[in-house]
Design a protein around this motif. Structure first.
Motif, PDB file in Angstrom:
ATOM      1  N   GLU A  76    -106.894 100.652 -28.288  1.00 38.32           N
ATOM      2  CA  GLU A  76    -108.353 100.740 -28.133  1.00 38.32           C
ATOM      3  C   GLU A  76    -108.999  99.385 -28.407  1.00 38.32           C
ATOM      4  O   GLU A  76    -109.847  98.921 -27.647  1.00 38.32           O
ATOM      5  N   THR A  77    -108.574  98.731 -29.482  1.00 44.85           N
ATOM      6  CA  THR A  77    -109.112  97.414 -29.832  1.00 44.85           C
ATOM      7  C   THR A  77    -108.792  96.391 -28.734  1.00 44.85           C
ATOM      8  O   THR A  77    -109.653  95.600 -28.327  1.00 44.85           O
ATOM      9  N   ALA A  78    -107.546  96.428 -28.253  1.00 48.30           N
ATOM     10  CA  ALA A  78    -107.141  95.491 -27.201  1.00 48.30           C
ATOM     11  C   ALA A  78    -107.943  95.726 -25.926  1.00 48.30           C
ATOM     12  O   ALA A  78    -108.386  94.770 -25.272  1.00 48.30           O
ATOM     13  N   THR A  79    -108.155  96.981 -25.577  1.00 49.47           N
ATOM     14  CA  THR A  79    -108.929  97.300 -24.375  1.00 49.47           C
ATOM     15  C   THR A  79    -110.359  96.794 -24.503  1.00 49.47           C
ATOM     16  O   THR A  79    -110.915  96.219 -23.566  1.00 49.47           O
ATOM     17  N   GLN A  80    -110.951  96.989 -25.673  1.00 52.87           N
ATOM     18  CA  GLN A  80    -112.319  96.515 -25.892  1.00 52.87           C
ATOM     19  C   GLN A  80    -112.393  94.993 -25.808  1.00 52.87           C
ATOM     20  O   GLN A  80    -113.333  94.434 -25.228  1.00 52.87           O
ATOM     21  N   LEU A  81    -111.405  94.321 -26.369  1.00 53.39           N
ATOM     22  CA  LEU A  81    -111.387  92.857 -26.299  1.00 53.39           C
ATOM     23  C   LEU A  81    -111.246  92.374 -24.862  1.00 53.39           C
ATOM     24  O   LEU A  81    -111.912  91.416 -24.447  1.00 53.39           O
ATOM     25  N   ILE A  82    -110.367  93.013 -24.119  1.00 52.25           N
ATOM     26  CA  ILE A  82    -110.173  92.610 -22.720  1.00 52.25           C
ATOM     27  C   ILE A  82    -111.441  92.853 -21.928  1.00 52.25           C
ATOM     28  O   ILE A  82    -111.872  91.987 -21.148  1.00 52.25           O
ATOM     29  N   GLU A  83    -112.061  94.014 -22.125  1.00 52.99           N
ATOM     30  CA  GLU A  83    -113.299  94.315 -21.398  1.00 52.99           C
ATOM     31  C   GLU A  83    -114.393  93.305 -21.749  1.00 52.99           C
ATOM     32  O   GLU A  83    -115.096  92.804 -20.862  1.00 52.99           O
ATOM     33  N   SER A  84    -114.541  92.998 -23.036  1.00 55.31           N
ATOM     34  CA  SER A  84    -115.596  92.050 -23.428  1.00 55.31           C
ATOM     35  C   SER A  84    -115.278  90.640 -22.935  1.00 55.31           C
ATOM     36  O   SER A  84    -116.181  89.869 -22.607  1.00 55.31           O
ATOM     37  N   SER A  85    -113.999  90.294 -22.871  1.00 59.59           N
ATOM     38  CA  SER A  85    -113.621  88.969 -22.365  1.00 59.59           C
ATOM     39  C   SER A  85    -113.843  88.862 -20.867  1.00 59.59           C
ATOM     40  O   SER A  85    -114.209  87.786 -20.354  1.00 59.59           O
ATOM     41  N   LEU A  86    -113.627  89.939 -20.157  1.00 63.41           N
ATOM     42  CA  LEU A  86    -113.780  89.911 -18.701  1.00 63.41           C
ATOM     43  C   LEU A  86    -115.221  90.116 -18.246  1.00 63.41           C
ATOM     44  O   LEU A  86    -115.540  89.843 -17.092  1.00 63.41           O
ATOM     45  N   GLN A  87    -116.077  90.566 -19.124  1.00 63.62           N
ATOM     46  CA  GLN A  87    -117.458  90.867 -18.740  1.00 63.62           C
ATOM     47  C   GLN A  87    -118.175  89.638 -18.154  1.00 63.62           C
ATOM     48  O   GLN A  87    -118.789  89.740 -17.090  1.00 63.62           O
ATOM     49  N   PRO A  88    -118.092  88.464 -18.788  1.00 61.08           N
ATOM     50  CA  PRO A  88    -118.752  87.294 -18.165  1.00 61.08           C
ATOM     51  C   PRO A  88    -118.133  86.944 -16.812  1.00 61.08           C
ATOM     52  O   PRO A  88    -118.840  86.527 -15.886  1.00 61.08           O
ATOM     53  N   LEU A  89    -116.827  87.119 -16.701  1.00 61.61           N
ATOM     54  CA  LEU A  89    -116.153  86.821 -15.443  1.00 61.61           C
ATOM     55  C   LEU A  89    -116.549  87.816 -14.358  1.00 61.61           C
ATOM     56  O   LEU A  89    -116.730  87.435 -13.194  1.00 61.61           O
ATOM     57  N   GLU A  90    -116.726  89.063 -14.724  1.00 59.36           N
ATOM     58  CA  GLU A  90    -117.107  90.096 -13.756  1.00 59.36           C
ATOM     59  C   GLU A  90    -118.465  89.801 -13.132  1.00 59.36           C
ATOM     60  O   GLU A  90    -118.701  90.141 -11.973  1.00 59.36           O
ATOM     61  N   THR A 102    -114.206  98.176 -13.201  1.00 55.05           N
ATOM     62  CA  THR A 102    -114.837  99.238 -13.990  1.00 55.05           C
ATOM     63  C   THR A 102    -114.067 100.541 -13.821  1.00 55.05           C
ATOM     64  O   THR A 102    -113.804 101.264 -14.802  1.00 55.05           O
ATOM     65  N   LYS A 103    -113.669 100.826 -12.589  1.00 57.87           N
ATOM     66  CA  LYS A 103    -112.893 102.040 -12.316  1.00 57.87           C
ATOM     67  C   LYS A 103    -111.524 101.976 -13.001  1.00 57.87           C
ATOM     68  O   LYS A 103    -111.056 102.959 -13.583  1.00 57.87           O
ATOM     69  N   ALA A 104    -110.890 100.804 -12.975  1.00 55.48           N
ATOM     70  CA  ALA A 104    -109.571 100.647 -13.613  1.00 55.48           C
ATOM     71  C   ALA A 104    -109.668 100.865 -15.117  1.00 55.48           C
ATOM     72  O   ALA A 104    -108.820 101.541 -15.719  1.00 55.48           O
ATOM     73  N   PHE A 105    -110.698 100.293 -15.746  1.00 49.44           N
ATOM     74  CA  PHE A 105    -110.869 100.497 -17.184  1.00 49.44           C
ATOM     75  C   PHE A 105    -111.148 101.968 -17.503  1.00 49.44           C
ATOM     76  O   PHE A 105    -110.652 102.505 -18.492  1.00 49.44           O
ATOM     77  N   GLY A 106    -111.928 102.620 -16.666  1.00 44.38           N
ATOM     78  CA  GLY A 106    -112.211 104.054 -16.874  1.00 44.38           C
ATOM     79  C   GLY A 106    -110.942 104.893 -16.757  1.00 44.38           C
ATOM     80  O   GLY A 106    -110.711 105.808 -17.560  1.00 44.38           O
ATOM     81  N   GLN A 107    -110.121 104.572 -15.765  1.00 46.67           N
ATOM     82  CA  GLN A 107    -108.867 105.314 -15.596  1.00 46.67           C
ATOM     83  C   GLN A 107    -107.912 105.059 -16.757  1.00 46.67           C
ATOM     84  O   GLN A 107    -107.210 105.969 -17.203  1.00 46.67           O
ATOM     85  N   SER A 108    -107.878 103.820 -17.256  1.00 48.97           N
ATOM     86  CA  SER A 108    -106.993 103.544 -18.392  1.00 48.97           C
ATOM     87  C   SER A 108    -107.453 104.328 -19.621  1.00 48.97           C
ATOM     88  O   SER A 108    -106.632 104.818 -20.396  1.00 48.97           O
ATOM     89  N   ARG A 109    -108.767 104.473 -19.802  1.00 53.06           N
ATOM     90  CA  ARG A 109    -109.262 105.293 -20.915  1.00 53.06           C
ATOM     91  C   ARG A 109    -108.839 106.754 -20.737  1.00 53.06           C
ATOM     92  O   ARG A 109    -108.424 107.404 -21.698  1.00 53.06           O
ATOM     93  N   GLU A 110    -108.951 107.262 -19.523  1.00 54.19           N
ATOM     94  CA  GLU A 110    -108.561 108.655 -19.250  1.00 54.19           C
ATOM     95  C   GLU A 110    -107.072 108.883 -19.525  1.00 54.19           C
ATOM     96  O   GLU A 110    -106.688 109.895 -20.106  1.00 54.19           O
ATOM     97  N   VAL A 111    -106.259 107.943 -19.103  1.00 52.53           N
ATOM     98  CA  VAL A 111    -104.814 108.069 -19.329  1.00 52.53           C
ATOM     99  C   VAL A 111    -104.523 108.073 -20.824  1.00 52.53           C
ATOM    100  O   VAL A 111    -103.743 108.888 -21.329  1.00 52.53           O
TER     101      VAL A 111
END
Length: 122
Positions: A76-90, A102-111
């Motif tokens: 969970e922590t790693a996912t949050q870090l990756i999302e926050s790191s990629l946010q400026p790039l997105e 966004t869809k990939a991150f949502g699916q990874s949360r569901e899995v």
């Protein structure tokens, strides 16, 4: 006609034979009872060992559950870090790519949620 001593000898022989048969029957009964007691004690010992095995397995399950929860927290922590790191790039990417990430991150949360539900005891 049979002699009285012969009849006495025969009756004494029959009585002795009956007494010996009774002793054998009682002896076999005692041996059978003792054997049943030994088997009962062996079974009792075996079942008590299984009980301790169940206790060990419960301990392993508890530790495994703790480990899985820690792993889930790390993911969970790693996912949050990756999302926050990629946010400026997105923000610099085209909208279609942003939708895909966004869809990939949502699916990874569901899995992860599905895995957590299947692995973590209720």
């Amino acid at each position: 006609m049979p002699d009285a001593t012969t009849m006495g000898t025969i009756s004494k022989g029959v009585a002795d034979l009956a007494r010996d048969a009774a002793y054998v029957a009682v002896g076999l009964g005692v041996l059978g009872y003792q054997r049943a007691q030994v088997q009962r004690n062996e079974l009792k010992s075996f079942l008590s060992k299984d009980h301790s095995l169940d206790q060990h397995l419960d301990g392993v399950r508890t530790e495994l559950t703790k480990g899985l929860e820690q792993l889930d927290d790390l993911l969970e922590t790693a996912t949050q870090l990756i999302e926050s790191s990629l946010q400026p790039l997105e923000q610099q990417l085209p909208p279609t790519v942003t939708q895909l990430t966004t869809k990939a991150f949502g699916q990874s949360r569901e899995v992860r949620i599905q895995i957590r539900q299947r692995v973590t005891p209720s």
